[in-house]
Design an enzyme around this catalytic site. Structure first.
Site, mmCIF file in Angstrom:
data_model
loop_
_atom_site.group_PDB
_atom_site.id
_atom_site.type_symbol
_atom_site.label_atom_id
_atom_site.label_comp_id
_atom_site.label_asym_id
_atom_site.label_seq_id
_atom_site.Cartn_x
_atom_site.Cartn_y
_atom_site.Cartn_z
ATOM 1 N NE ARG A 169 72.837 24.861 32.565
ATOM 2 C CZ ARG A 169 71.910 25.229 31.666
ATOM 3 N NH1 ARG A 169 72.052 26.367 31.001
ATOM 4 N NH2 ARG A 169 70.853 24.489 31.448
ATOM 5 C CB SER A 246 73.917 18.817 36.344
ATOM 6 O OG SER A 246 72.549 18.475 36.268
ATOM 7 C CD GLU A 341 75.972 23.131 35.549
ATOM 8 O OE1 GLU A 341 75.098 23.889 36.002
ATOM 9 O OE2 GLU A 341 75.710 22.141 34.867
#
Length: 353
Positions: A169, A246, A341
């Site tokens: 990520r 998320s 994130e």
């Protein structure tokens, strides 16, 4: 010579984020293609203004005070294909809606992107975040990108994926506004089969063994169904989808430092390391689906505890208060730090206590 990007009259960034939060930008311009992106950024740089690139706004948390610079909306469209050594290389402009790109490849029987169906946002953001889901990530498919380098004021074509530091990520592009993705190229399968189905939940849904390959269209529909069940496919009438996806990444720890928690999902993450389920940690720390934040204006999704959602009438400050509560609760219970994130613009989570 390209036409100038258009300036919008409504400066609210909340109108351009999936959270529907965020204050105004000093100026918002809409760039219809790579040349307009370059022109808009060069103009802002010449004026000494800060620049914020906004695609679908699906991975942005913008401060209530807004952004004191120019926000450039990526709106350029365009797809093309080229056959190379038994694969098809897809070139997509940065402003292409990501799920439209996936749908177009599936419709042509090309495999590789189907597990990334239903992810909101624009194509240009996918290498920055190394977007991933259901056992596939951009690093598996990315060939190269074209970038605008703000330091040299030049366009760099065909920068290879290997040069982007793609990891879980993240990439060297994340949190760094010196290089802007203008277009990206992906290597896809031309044999009418999907990427290997590695994710156990998806394999069960499809009724196949892990690492099997299936019709890309069948895999796409299964992924979309799973994402809808978790409130992860955008729907303006569904507050569970008013999120940035998320909010926390799954923590990767040395095996020796990882807590032993009954029933917690974990995956190997390289020699001596393990990746833990952030959702599992959140739940076992006592935060269930629908757990509310300040005034009930924000909450964990009623379907998926990793998503922090805006229920209407809230603020970014409300959202960050909820994020801190969850992060600190997990740290207190398990001594594991969760990290956000999304890209936080003009705001931050205060240090863990």
């Amino acid at each position: 010579m390209s036409s100038p990007a258009s300036t919008t009259t409504d400066p609210r960034l909340s109108a351009h984020t999936t959270l529907r939060l965020g204050g105004p930008a000093a100026r918002i311009v809409r760039a219809e293609g790579a040349a307009e992106v370059v022109d808009a950024v060069r103009s802002a740089d010449a004026a000494g203004e800060r620049v914020l690139l906004v695609g679908g706004g699906s991975n942005l948390v913008v401060a209530d005070a807004g952004f004191d610079g120019t926000a450039v909306l990526l709106a350029g469209r365009g797809l093309s294909h080229e056959r190379r050594d038994g694969t098809v290389v897809l070139t997509a402009e940065a402003g292409e809606d990501w799920d439209d790109v996936v749908a177009a490849t599936v419709a042509e029987g090309l495999g590789g992107l189907e597990c990334l169906s239903g992810i909101p946002g624009r194509t240009g953001a996918t290498p920055v975040q190394n977007v991933g889901a259901y056992g596939v990530e951009i690093a598996d498919l990315l060939v190269d990108v074209d970038l605008y380098d703000r330091r040299t004021r030049t366009v760099r074509e065909h920068v290879p994926a290997a040069a982007l530091g793609l990891a879980y990520r993240t990439s060297v592009l994340k949190g760094n506004d010196d290089a802007i993705v203008l277009r990206a190229r992906f290597a896809l399968r031309a044999d009418g089969r999907s990427a290997p189905i590695r994710y156990a939940e998806l394999a069960r849904t499809l009724g196949v063994e892990q690492d099997s390959r299936v019709d890309p269209a069948v895999a796409r529909e299964a992924v979309l169904a799973l994402r809808r069940g978790k409130g992860m496919v955008l729907d303006a009438s569904d507050h569970d989808t008013w999120s940035a996806g998320s909010f926390f990444t799954n923590p990767v720890l040395a095996v020796a430092d990882a807590p032993v928690v009954d029933g917690l999902a974990a995956w190997p993450a390289g020699e001596g390391r393990v990746k833990l389920s952030a959702a599992g940690l959140i739940q076992q720390a006592g935060f269930g689906r629908g757990h509310t934040g300040p005034g009930g204006r924000v909450s964990l999704s009623t379907r998926h505890v990793l998503a922090l959602t805006h229920r209407g009438g809230g603020t970014t400050a409300d959202l960050l208060a909820l994020a801190r509560e969850v992060r600190d609760g997990v740290a207190d219970r398990f001594r594991v730090d969760l990290h956000p994130e999304p890209v936080l613009v003009g705001c931050a989570l205060r240090p863990a206590r």
